[in-house]
Design a protein around this motif. Structure first.
Motif, PDB file in Angstrom:
ATOM      1  N   ALA A 142       0.769  -1.113  -0.599  1.00 64.37           N
ATOM      2  CA  ALA A 142      -0.079  -0.006   0.342  1.00 64.37           C
ATOM      3  C   ALA A 142       0.966   1.088  -0.001  1.00 64.37           C
ATOM      4  N   ARG A 143       1.674   0.921   0.622  1.00 62.93           N
ATOM      5  CA  ARG A 143       2.930   2.249   0.734  1.00 62.93           C
ATOM      6  C   ARG A 143       3.734   2.371  -0.465  1.00 62.93           C
ATOM      7  N   THR A 144       4.221   1.345  -1.004  1.00 56.83           N
ATOM      8  CA  THR A 144       5.386   1.555  -2.401  1.00 56.83           C
ATOM      9  C   THR A 144       4.163   1.430  -3.836  1.00 56.83           C
ATOM     10  N   LEU A 145       3.011   0.458  -3.989  1.00 59.63           N
ATOM     11  CA  LEU A 145       2.904   1.343  -5.057  1.00 59.63           C
ATOM     12  C   LEU A 145       1.423   1.506  -5.107  1.00 59.63           C
ATOM     13  N   GLY A 146       0.505   1.510  -4.281  1.00 68.32           N
ATOM     14  CA  GLY A 146      -0.815   2.264  -4.066  1.00 68.32           C
ATOM     15  C   GLY A 146      -0.635   3.245  -4.793  1.00 68.32           C
ATOM     16  N   ALA A 147       0.281   4.342  -5.402  1.00 66.94           N
ATOM     17  CA  ALA A 147       0.277   4.996  -6.437  1.00 66.94           C
ATOM     18  C   ALA A 147       0.088   4.704  -7.406  1.00 66.94           C
ATOM     19  N   PHE A 148       0.542   3.892  -7.872  1.00 63.62           N
ATOM     20  CA  PHE A 148       0.670   3.003  -9.447  1.00 63.62           C
ATOM     21  C   PHE A 148      -0.685   2.466  -9.270  1.00 63.62           C
ATOM     22  N   PHE A 149      -1.177   1.840  -8.410  1.00 63.12           N
ATOM     23  CA  PHE A 149      -2.106   0.973  -9.062  1.00 63.12           C
ATOM     24  C   PHE A 149      -3.355   1.697  -9.121  1.00 63.12           C
ATOM     25  N   GLN A 150      -3.275   3.227  -8.057  1.00 63.40           N
ATOM     26  CA  GLN A 150      -4.523   4.901  -8.574  1.00 63.40           C
ATOM     27  C   GLN A 150      -4.507   4.664  -9.894  1.00 63.40           C
ATOM     28  N   LEU A 151      -2.805   5.224 -10.629  1.00 65.05           N
ATOM     29  CA  LEU A 151      -2.511   5.416 -11.525  1.00 65.05           C
ATOM     30  C   LEU A 151      -3.222   4.326 -12.853  1.00 65.05           C
ATOM     31  N   LEU A 152      -2.655   3.495 -12.652  1.00 67.33           N
ATOM     32  CA  LEU A 152      -3.386   2.301 -13.933  1.00 67.33           C
ATOM     33  C   LEU A 152      -4.436   2.388 -14.055  1.00 67.33           C
ATOM     34  N   LEU A 153      -5.681   2.461 -12.691  1.00 67.52           N
ATOM     35  CA  LEU A 153      -7.566   2.951 -13.287  1.00 67.52           C
ATOM     36  C   LEU A 153      -7.618   4.166 -13.451  1.00 67.52           C
ATOM     37  N   LEU A 154      -6.753   4.602 -13.302  1.00 68.19           N
ATOM     38  CA  LEU A 154      -7.297   6.089 -13.899  1.00 68.19           C
ATOM     39  C   LEU A 154      -6.344   6.319 -15.385  1.00 68.19           C
ATOM     40  N   LEU A 155      -5.825   5.425 -15.816  1.00 67.29           N
ATOM     41  CA  LEU A 155      -5.671   5.332 -17.285  1.00 67.29           C
ATOM     42  C   LEU A 155      -6.127   4.553 -18.076  1.00 67.29           C
ATOM     43  N   THR A 156      -6.739   2.896 -17.631  1.00 66.54           N
ATOM     44  CA  THR A 156      -7.590   2.750 -17.412  1.00 66.54           C
ATOM     45  C   THR A 156      -8.982   3.137 -18.114  1.00 66.54           C
ATOM     46  N   PHE A 157      -9.564   4.062 -17.369  1.00 65.80           N
ATOM     47  CA  PHE A 157     -10.729   4.509 -17.673  1.00 65.80           C
ATOM     48  C   PHE A 157     -10.316   5.854 -19.009  1.00 65.80           C
ATOM     49  N   PHE A 158      -9.531   6.130 -18.664  1.00 63.11           N
ATOM     50  CA  PHE A 158      -9.878   7.264 -20.261  1.00 63.11           C
ATOM     51  C   PHE A 158      -9.561   6.668 -21.168  1.00 63.11           C
ATOM     52  N   VAL A 159      -8.228   6.108 -21.349  1.00 63.16           N
ATOM     53  CA  VAL A 159      -8.282   5.376 -22.696  1.00 63.16           C
ATOM     54  C   VAL A 159      -9.631   4.641 -23.076  1.00 63.16           C
ATOM     55  N   SER A 160     -10.248   3.817 -22.196  1.00 63.13           N
ATOM     56  CA  SER A 160     -11.313   3.499 -22.325  1.00 63.13           C
ATOM     57  C   SER A 160     -12.455   4.165 -22.897  1.00 63.13           C
ATOM     58  N   ILE A 161     -12.683   5.620 -22.509  1.00 57.53           N
ATOM     59  CA  ILE A 161     -13.185   6.222 -22.669  1.00 57.53           C
ATOM     60  C   ILE A 161     -12.709   6.631 -24.409  1.00 57.53           C
ATOM     61  N   GLY A 162     -11.997   6.874 -24.451  1.00 56.37           N
ATOM     62  CA  GLY A 162     -11.141   6.959 -26.501  1.00 56.37           C
ATOM     63  C   GLY A 162     -11.774   6.376 -26.480  1.00 56.37           C
ATOM     64  N   VAL A 163     -11.635   5.222 -26.446  1.00 58.58           N
ATOM     65  CA  VAL A 163     -11.446   4.446 -27.853  1.00 58.58           C
ATOM     66  C   VAL A 163     -13.310   3.907 -27.890  1.00 58.58           C
ATOM     67  N   ALA A 164     -14.115   3.979 -26.920  1.00 61.46           N
ATOM     68  CA  ALA A 164     -15.226   4.005 -26.432  1.00 61.46           C
ATOM     69  C   ALA A 164     -15.788   4.598 -27.800  1.00 61.46           C
ATOM     70  N   VAL A 165     -15.659   6.327 -28.175  1.00 65.04           N
ATOM     71  CA  VAL A 165     -16.125   7.388 -28.888  1.00 65.04           C
ATOM     72  C   VAL A 165     -15.371   7.370 -29.843  1.00 65.04           C
ATOM     73  N   ALA A 166     -14.370   6.752 -29.916  1.00 65.39           N
ATOM     74  CA  ALA A 166     -13.543   6.739 -31.646  1.00 65.39           C
ATOM     75  C   ALA A 166     -14.496   5.780 -32.119  1.00 65.39           C
ATOM     76  N   PRO A 167     -13.862   6.034 -34.721  1.00 61.87           N
ATOM     77  CA  PRO A 167     -15.113   5.503 -34.988  1.00 61.87           C
ATOM     78  C   PRO A 167     -14.933   3.932 -34.287  1.00 61.87           C
ATOM     79  N   ALA A 168     -13.363   2.597 -34.457  1.00 67.74           N
ATOM     80  CA  ALA A 168     -13.572   1.889 -33.359  1.00 67.74           C
ATOM     81  C   ALA A 168     -14.425   1.064 -32.729  1.00 67.74           C
ATOM     82  N   GLY A 169     -15.088   2.149 -31.851  1.00 61.60           N
ATOM     83  CA  GLY A 169     -16.219   1.662 -30.782  1.00 61.60           C
ATOM     84  C   GLY A 169     -17.490   1.335 -32.017  1.00 61.60           C
ATOM     85  N   ARG A 170     -17.844   1.316 -33.247  1.00 65.29           N
ATOM     86  CA  ARG A 170     -18.643   0.117 -33.558  1.00 65.29           C
ATOM     87  C   ARG A 170     -18.670  -1.110 -34.405  1.00 65.29           C
TER      88      ARG A 170
END
Length: 529
Positions: free
Chosen positions: A58-86
């Motif tokens: 929690a002390r050492t890798l907590g920030a990495f876990f948080q960053l992974l979730l943040l990036l996954t969310f925003f990349v996912s939304i980008g894929v969803a709204v892109a033409p490839a989302g169809r």
């Protein structure tokens, strides 16, 4: 390709792989045996070692876990709204199940028992003891209400849901339905490592780590459910809350989800999820109509606004501004828990989303389901805050000691319907845990055998194994279930590395499916233009 030959041999053979990959079987069952054995031999020593690893992670890798979730969310939304989302997932032009059934399975499988267990108590906890980001707000004040709910939304909202399959399911779907690779965690690393990861020993180790994470993450709720229901039945009808009652509850729960897993996605899993959604909607309707309606409505609007305005502040909290003890038991714990579930949840999403568009899949998981979750947390947790404010209940001491079973029952009994509502909430919690048990038993069987439709006995084996492990740990004391919950955070370390490449392989898989379906130009056409 050599890996395709191996896959075909598994599909066509009746040999060892019909019972499971020996590496996955050996390592996973070995983990269960070793964990239980060490608990029996040196309970305190093992607990201390896991607690130390838990704190370090929690002390050492907590920030990495948080960053992974943040990036996954925003990349996912980008894929969803892109033409490839169809583009459509899989090899069907139309979905293989109705939208309601599909959404029911997603909601029940991914929300699980925590959706009831924490929905009632967590908002009240944050209301009584304001989180670090809102420490300037007095505990138990009116101003603490939206902040308490917003903190709960952060733990169970957009980021939590997205890591459970928005990008990873695309990688698996393209690799499986187009390239013929198995629905196994190792396949997530195939775009990066190639053939080597599909070899039995390396792939088996990767699959085993992912299965162990899910076993740890599922046995915990199964064990906690037994303690929660036994406590509830004791308070409501006077049943003894001892181990015998817990064992009976465990057997009944195991029978439900093992039967559901054995009958498959099209029958038991689908039926149980649909029933659970109807029950949840009924409970939600009663709470909203006959409960503090205006308070709940206003609380949701203000809390959701607080969630959005404080989104990055809450998502990126670290030990600089928050006590380590708070961070490791709340934000990092939840995020690590969801990371541990990520690969096998992605397998399940890919399996049930054949025929759905990429846009439908991502937006359902990353947007619609989280918003539904915030409403659910407001109905249960918001009601708890309302009754706490007006002196109907007092959960201060219970929540200081993390007694969420006491909190859930107390809030349920204060709801419209009293003890009848409390019984309905206990039943709802039970079925939520069962829907996770059946889907994860199914997913583990898929991983261990390499088959989309693993033998019913293999599904039953994994479901029973998790129930037996929960029973043994409960016999040794509910504290061992808590130790296993801490172990979840440790499993998130290797699993996060399995999920990490999906940040770029997920969009690549979406574009590949879109090109194959003629939605976007192929690379050669784009170069020609």
């Amino acid at each position: 390709m050599s890996n395709n030959n191996e896959i075909n041999s598994r599909k066509n053979a009746g040999g060892l792989y019909r019972l499971g990959d020996p590496v996955v079987l050996g390592l996973t069952v070995g983990f269960i045996v070793v964990f239980v054995a060490l608990s029996l031999v040196d309970l305190d020593g093992m607990s201390d070692a896991i607690a130390a690893g838990f704190g370090w992670t929690a002390r050492t890798l907590g920030a990495f876990f948080q960053l992974l979730l943040l990036l996954t969310f925003f990349v996912s939304i980008g894929v969803a709204v892109a033409p490839a989302g169809r583009a459509r997932i899989g090899n069907r032009r139309t979905p293989e199940m109705s939208t309601f059934k599909w959404l029911s399975i997603i909601m029940c499988t991914l929300l699980a028992g925590g959706g009831v267990f924490f929905a009632a108590g967590e908002p009240v906890h944050h209301y009584l003891m304001t989180p670090p980001n809102f420490s300037a707000t007095p505990n138990g004040s009116a101003a603490a209400i939206p902040e308490a709910l917003a903190q709960s939304f952060m733990h169970w909202g957009f980021l939590a849901w997205t890591i459970l399959g928005a990008l990873t399911s695309l990688v698996l779907a393209h690799a499986h339905y187009v390239k013929g690779l198995p629905l196994q965690p190792r396949t997530l690393l195939y775009p990066v490592l190639g053939e080597i990861v599909m070899k039995r020993w390396l792939g088996g180790v990767i699959d085993s780590l992912c299965v162990i994470a899910v076993v740890a993450g599922t046995v915990g709720p199964i064990g906690f459910l037994a303690t929660q229901v036994s406590f509830g039945l004791h308070e409501l009808i006077g049943v003894s809350p001892g181990f015998s009652t817990q064992l009976i509850i465990l057997i009944a729960l195991g029978a439900i989800y093992v039967t559901s897993a054995m009958t498959g996605i099209d029958r038991g899993i689908q039926w149980l999820s649909s029933f659970n959604v109807f029950l949840a909607l009924t409970v939600a309707g009663v709470i909203f109509i006959f409960g503090p309606t205006l308070f709940l409505t206003n609380s949701w609007f203000q809390s959701f606004g607080q969630y959005l305005s404080s989104f990055f502040e809450m998502a990126t909290v670290t030990t600089i501004t928050a006590p380590e003890s708070w961070l490791k038991w709340w934000t990092v714990f939840f995020f690590a828990w969801f990371i541990g579930y990520g690969p096998l949840m992605a397998i399940f999403v890919a399996r049930i989303s054949n025929g759905r568009t990429i846009r439908q899949t991502i937006l359902s998981i990353a947007v619609m389901a989280p918003i539904a979750t915030t409403i659910w947390f407001t109905l249960l947790g918001g009601s708890g805050i309302f009754y706490q404010m007006h002196g109907v209940i007092d959960l201060t001491e219970a929540l200081k000691n993390f007694q969420f079973d006491v909190a859930t029952l107390s809030i349920a009994r204060a709801l419209p319907g009293g003890d009848l509502m409390a019984l309905a909430v206990l039943l709802l919690t039970t079925i939520f845990v069962a829907t996770t048990g059946d889907s994860m038993s199914y997913a583990i069987a898929v991983v261990s055998t390499g088959h989309d439709d693993p033998h019913a006995l293999v599904r039953a084996f994994w479901g029973i194994a998790m129930a037996v492990m929960a029973g043994i740990l409960l016999y040794m004391g509910s504290g061992q279930i808590a130790v296993l919950q801490q172990f979840i955070v440790l499993t998130a370390i290797p699993i996060s590395l399995v999920l990490l490449p999906s940040l770029w392989t997920g969009p690549q898989a979406a574009c590949a499916m879109a090109r194959e379906q003629g939605i976007i130009p192929s690379l050669s056409e784009a170069e020609h233009d």
